[in-house]
Design a protein around this motif. Structure first.
Motif: not given
Length: 334
Positions: A110-117, A191-194
């Motif tokens: 995971i580079n920057k964006f963290v999937d909501k799941d 960045i964590f996805e809502d």
């Protein structure tokens, strides 16, 4: 660059050259070469996980050095360079922080964006304990709020740490991970996805049409303008199905990439009350993706802040920060 050798085999061969120079004289102390092959089973894996974790050893004295790293794609001969200064006596005790997904079998990077799941985030780093420190503290922070904290006990003669961070529903948006020994700290932005954020097919027809205006050929966009919701989504799903880069996988990697870019733009480029995907920077990001480089400077005449985005294709976009903190594209029309 990957070559497709068969239906389920994509290969990329990389050569890495490490050069160690004496900082004061530029005299070469050592040089090592390492070759790496990446082998993937699908196009989706190419897009999602290209991190290689390894070690290379040098026997150095306690002096300042410069390390030059050259990465060469053997097929295309494209080259990436990076230089860094090191000093065995310095107080920089932390390595970079590496995040990965603990919920899937391949522990994808995971580079920057963290999937909501994602419910469990792996965090790996190295720490050289030269000060007799007993414990480290890990924090996930959003503005002035602490969302998560964990005490990590330092082990004698043990430099590598692997931490499991459980992700709760309230961790979303721009978050900073901090690891500190209360003297030296290491930071990493995520960045964590809502978890309540929808994917592209759940958007209403007006929003979906606005996004499609960015990415569809003009002839196709004219065709969908008068479509109602059900017809619109049926048409678009069929259209993008024909563009699926890897029909062997259940996912449509093109839609996955578009969905990611929209979510990233929403999180990163919001300006005042304008959603991130509607801003000039957000629109360019959705169409062109991550720039090769972003240079920040000031307009020498007006002193307005500027961002210059450069892409491998040669495309260059210049944004200037005007009144009320809005960035506007100033070179051409989009």
């Amino acid at each position: 660059m990957y070559d497709k050798e068969s239906e389920k085999k994509y290969v990329s061969d990389i050569e890495i050259i490490f050069q160690v120079l004496e900082k004061d004289s530029d005299y070469e102390i050592s040089r090592k070469v390492k070759e790496i092959s990446f082998i993937k089973e699908s196009f989706y894996q190419i897009k999602s996980n290209n991190l290689h974790k390894g070690e290379i050893e040098f026997d150095l004295e306690s002096n300042p050095y410069q390390i030059n790293i050259k990465i060469i794609d053997i097929k295309s001969r494209r080259v990436w360079n990076k230089s860094m200064d090191i000093d065995k006596n310095s107080s920089d005790l932390f390595s970079d922080i590496y995040f990965y997904n603990l919920d899937n079998d391949d522990n994808s990077y995971i580079n920057k964006f963290v999937d909501k799941d994602i419910q469990n985030l792996g965090c790996r780093f190295q720490y050289v304990n030269s000060k007799g420190v007993e414990s480290l503290n890990l924090y996930l922070m959003k503005m002035n709020d602490t969302l998560y904290t964990e005490k990590i006990y330092v082990k004698p003669s043990f430099n590598e740490y692997d931490i499991n961070i459980p992700i709760s529903d309230d961790v979303k948006g721009n978050v900073v991970c901090v690891i500190t020994d209360n003297d030296v700290s290491k930071f990493k932005k995520l960045i964590f996805e809502d978890k309540n954020m929808s994917n592209i097919w759940s958007y209403d027809q007006n929003k979906l049409k606005m996004i499609m205006r960015y990415v569809l050929p003009h002839k196709i966009y004219k065709k969908i303008k008068k479509m109602e919701a059900d017809e619109l989504k049926f048409f678009l799903k069929d259209y993008f199905k024909k563009l699926d880069p890897d029909i062997e996988t259940p996912e449509n990697e093109l839609i996955d990439e578009l969905n990611f870019r929209i979510k990233y733009a929403k999180s990163k480029f919001k300006e005042q009350k304008t959603e991130g995907w509607k801003t000039d920077r957000g629109r360019i990001y959705i169409v062109y993706g991550q720039p090769k480089s972003i240079n920040e400077e000031e307009n020498p005449r007006t002193l307005e802040k500027r961002e210059t985005w450069v892409y491998p294709s040669g495309d260059i976009f210049v944004f200037e920060k005007k009144s009320y903190g809005r960035y506007y594209l100033i070179n051409g029309i989009f």
